[in-house]
Design a protein around this motif. Structure first.
Motif, PDB file in Angstrom:
ATOM      1  N   GLY A  51       5.117 -23.956   4.022  1.00 30.15           N
ATOM      2  CA  GLY A  51       4.360 -22.891   4.679  1.00 30.15           C
ATOM      3  C   GLY A  51       5.032 -21.541   4.520  1.00 30.15           C
ATOM      4  O   GLY A  51       4.371 -20.534   4.258  1.00 30.15           O
ATOM      5  N   PHE A  52       6.366 -21.512   4.657  1.00 30.19           N
ATOM      6  CA  PHE A  52       7.101 -20.259   4.491  1.00 30.19           C
ATOM      7  C   PHE A  52       6.969 -19.729   3.064  1.00 30.19           C
ATOM      8  O   PHE A  52       6.725 -18.538   2.855  1.00 30.19           O
ATOM      9  N   VAL A  53       7.104 -20.610   2.080  1.00 29.03           N
ATOM     10  CA  VAL A  53       6.995 -20.203   0.676  1.00 29.03           C
ATOM     11  C   VAL A  53       5.610 -19.628   0.387  1.00 29.03           C
ATOM     12  O   VAL A  53       5.468 -18.641  -0.346  1.00 29.03           O
ATOM     13  N   LEU A  54       4.573 -20.222   0.982  1.00 33.30           N
ATOM     14  CA  LEU A  54       3.213 -19.721   0.770  1.00 33.30           C
ATOM     15  C   LEU A  54       3.036 -18.313   1.335  1.00 33.30           C
ATOM     16  O   LEU A  54       2.212 -17.535   0.832  1.00 33.30           O
ATOM     17  N   LEU A  55       3.797 -17.987   2.360  1.00 30.78           N
ATOM     18  CA  LEU A  55       3.660 -16.671   2.982  1.00 30.78           C
ATOM     19  C   LEU A  55       4.373 -15.564   2.202  1.00 30.78           C
ATOM     20  O   LEU A  55       4.044 -14.378   2.375  1.00 30.78           O
ATOM     21  N   ILE A  56       5.315 -15.931   1.345  1.00 33.32           N
ATOM     22  CA  ILE A  56       6.088 -14.912   0.620  1.00 33.32           C
ATOM     23  C   ILE A  56       5.197 -14.011  -0.241  1.00 33.32           C
ATOM     24  O   ILE A  56       5.284 -12.771  -0.146  1.00 33.32           O
ATOM     25  N   PRO A  57       4.316 -14.574  -1.106  1.00 37.87           N
ATOM     26  CA  PRO A  57       3.469 -13.671  -1.908  1.00 37.87           C
ATOM     27  C   PRO A  57       2.524 -12.839  -1.059  1.00 37.87           C
ATOM     28  O   PRO A  57       2.154 -11.720  -1.455  1.00 37.87           O
ATOM     29  N   LEU A  58       2.151 -13.332   0.104  1.00 33.92           N
ATOM     30  CA  LEU A  58       1.287 -12.544   0.991  1.00 33.92           C
ATOM     31  C   LEU A  58       2.031 -11.330   1.519  1.00 33.92           C
ATOM     32  O   LEU A  58       1.491 -10.221   1.551  1.00 33.92           O
ATOM     33  N   ALA A  59       3.283 -11.539   1.929  1.00 34.65           N
ATOM     34  CA  ALA A  59       4.079 -10.430   2.440  1.00 34.65           C
ATOM     35  C   ALA A  59       4.366  -9.407   1.347  1.00 34.65           C
ATOM     36  O   ALA A  59       4.272  -8.199   1.566  1.00 34.65           O
ATOM     37  N   VAL A  60       4.683  -9.904   0.151  1.00 36.00           N
ATOM     38  CA  VAL A  60       5.026  -9.014  -0.965  1.00 36.00           C
ATOM     39  C   VAL A  60       3.835  -8.157  -1.377  1.00 36.00           C
ATOM     40  O   VAL A  60       3.991  -6.994  -1.779  1.00 36.00           O
ATOM     41  N   THR A  61       2.632  -8.703  -1.277  1.00 35.01           N
ATOM     42  CA  THR A  61       1.431  -7.985  -1.740  1.00 35.01           C
ATOM     43  C   THR A  61       0.653  -7.323  -0.609  1.00 35.01           C
ATOM     44  O   THR A  61      -0.477  -6.883  -0.819  1.00 35.01           O
ATOM     45  N   SER A  62       1.258  -7.230   0.559  1.00 37.94           N
ATOM     46  CA  SER A  62       0.572  -6.577   1.686  1.00 37.94           C
ATOM     47  C   SER A  62       0.770  -5.063   1.621  1.00 37.94           C
ATOM     48  O   SER A  62       1.415  -4.453   2.478  1.00 37.94           O
ATOM     49  N   ASN A  63       0.230  -4.477   0.568  1.00 37.92           N
ATOM     50  CA  ASN A  63       0.318  -3.032   0.380  1.00 37.92           C
ATOM     51  C   ASN A  63      -0.845  -2.590  -0.501  1.00 37.92           C
ATOM     52  O   ASN A  63      -1.448  -3.399  -1.218  1.00 37.92           O
ATOM     53  N   ASN A  64      -1.158  -1.316  -0.440  1.00 36.42           N
ATOM     54  CA  ASN A  64      -2.309  -0.781  -1.184  1.00 36.42           C
ATOM     55  C   ASN A  64      -2.117  -0.877  -2.694  1.00 36.42           C
ATOM     56  O   ASN A  64      -3.084  -1.067  -3.439  1.00 36.42           O
ATOM     57  N   TRP A  65      -0.872  -0.723  -3.162  1.00 36.15           N
ATOM     58  CA  TRP A  65      -0.600  -0.808  -4.598  1.00 36.15           C
ATOM     59  C   TRP A  65      -0.990  -2.182  -5.142  1.00 36.15           C
ATOM     60  O   TRP A  65      -1.596  -2.288  -6.212  1.00 36.15           O
ATOM     61  N   SER A  66      -0.668  -3.246  -4.402  1.00 28.45           N
ATOM     62  CA  SER A  66      -0.994  -4.602  -4.844  1.00 28.45           C
ATOM     63  C   SER A  66      -2.499  -4.835  -4.875  1.00 28.45           C
ATOM     64  O   SER A  66      -3.013  -5.524  -5.756  1.00 28.45           O
ATOM     65  N   ILE A  67      -3.202  -4.273  -3.909  1.00 27.42           N
ATOM     66  CA  ILE A  67      -4.667  -4.413  -3.895  1.00 27.42           C
ATOM     67  C   ILE A  67      -5.265  -3.760  -5.141  1.00 27.42           C
ATOM     68  O   ILE A  67      -6.148  -4.320  -5.793  1.00 27.42           O
ATOM     69  N   ARG A  68      -4.750  -2.572  -5.486  1.00 30.46           N
ATOM     70  CA  ARG A  68      -5.252  -1.894  -6.686  1.00 30.46           C
ATOM     71  C   ARG A  68      -4.866  -2.660  -7.948  1.00 30.46           C
ATOM     72  O   ARG A  68      -5.672  -2.772  -8.880  1.00 30.46           O
TER      73      ARG A  68
END
Length: 202
Positions: A125-142
């Motif tokens: 569960g922790f490992v699955l959350l890592i990419p979510l935390a890393v991409t929680s920014n506007n740059w990643s959405i773009r």
């Protein structure tokens, strides 16, 4: 004006940044309680448990944003990123307490991860959350595009289930509270099914 519109208007004036400050201070407050005897005779275990419970509550809060908007019209989407990042922070603190204060021995850590299913599930569960935390920014959405970004962040659904199951398996004997949390997670995910089916059919 509808009540939900009044609430949304009031919420539009509330910034999200205080969530980061309050969330950032909470683990230190619990650490202080542990050092001063405020967490009972087993302060490390209590600290570990409280941070884990906070993390699960954060996952549930994040999952509840969309159903709350769909059912009541109250829109908390502007706070969802802060909720998600603070939740990841709580999960990380929960893990660090286990690693640094509880187990401490590196070989024992790996043995526990491999041999104890509830720890294995929690680590996944922790490992699955890592990419979510890393991409929680506007740059990643773009960079990813809104569709790919949303699909990636659906990993949070699995992380929430795994977190709840982790607690159920960790609980000694039959305890209602972990099962209630698991039931809430399952309910919040089930509420997304009709909309997902409708999109798939369309």
């Amino acid at each position: 004006m509808k009540p939900s519109q009044r609430i949304n208007l009031a919420l539009s004036r509330v910034p999200a940044w205080p969530l980061y400050i309050v969330g950032g201070l909470v683990p230190f407050w619990y650490l202080y309680l542990g050092l001063t005897g405020g967490l009972g005779v087993e302060p490390i275990e209590a600290l570990e448990h409280r941070l884990g419970e906070l993390a699960l509550q954060g996952l549930i809060a994040g999952l509840a944003v969309t159903p709350l908007r769909n059912m009541t019209g109250v829109n908390l989407v502007k706070f969802r990123r802060a909720i998600g990042l603070v939740t990841f922070y709580f999960v990380t603190c929960h893990l660090l307490v286990w690693l640094v204060l509880d187990v401490q021995i590196l070989s024992q850590i790996w043995a526990d991860i491999l041999k104890r299913p509830y720890i294995t599930i929690g680590m996944i569960g922790f490992v699955l959350l890592i990419p979510l935390a890393v991409t929680s920014n506007n740059w990643s959405i773009r960079k990813l595009g809104p569709l790919k970004w949303r699909r990636l962040h659906q990993l949070g659904y699995a992380a929430a289930i795994l977190g709840a199951v982790h607690w159920v398996m960790l609980a000694k004997g039959f305890q209602i509270e972990p099962l209630v949390y698991l039931g809430i997670v399952v309910l919040l995910l089930a509420m997304r099914v009709p909309k997902a089916v409708k999109r798939a059919v369309a």
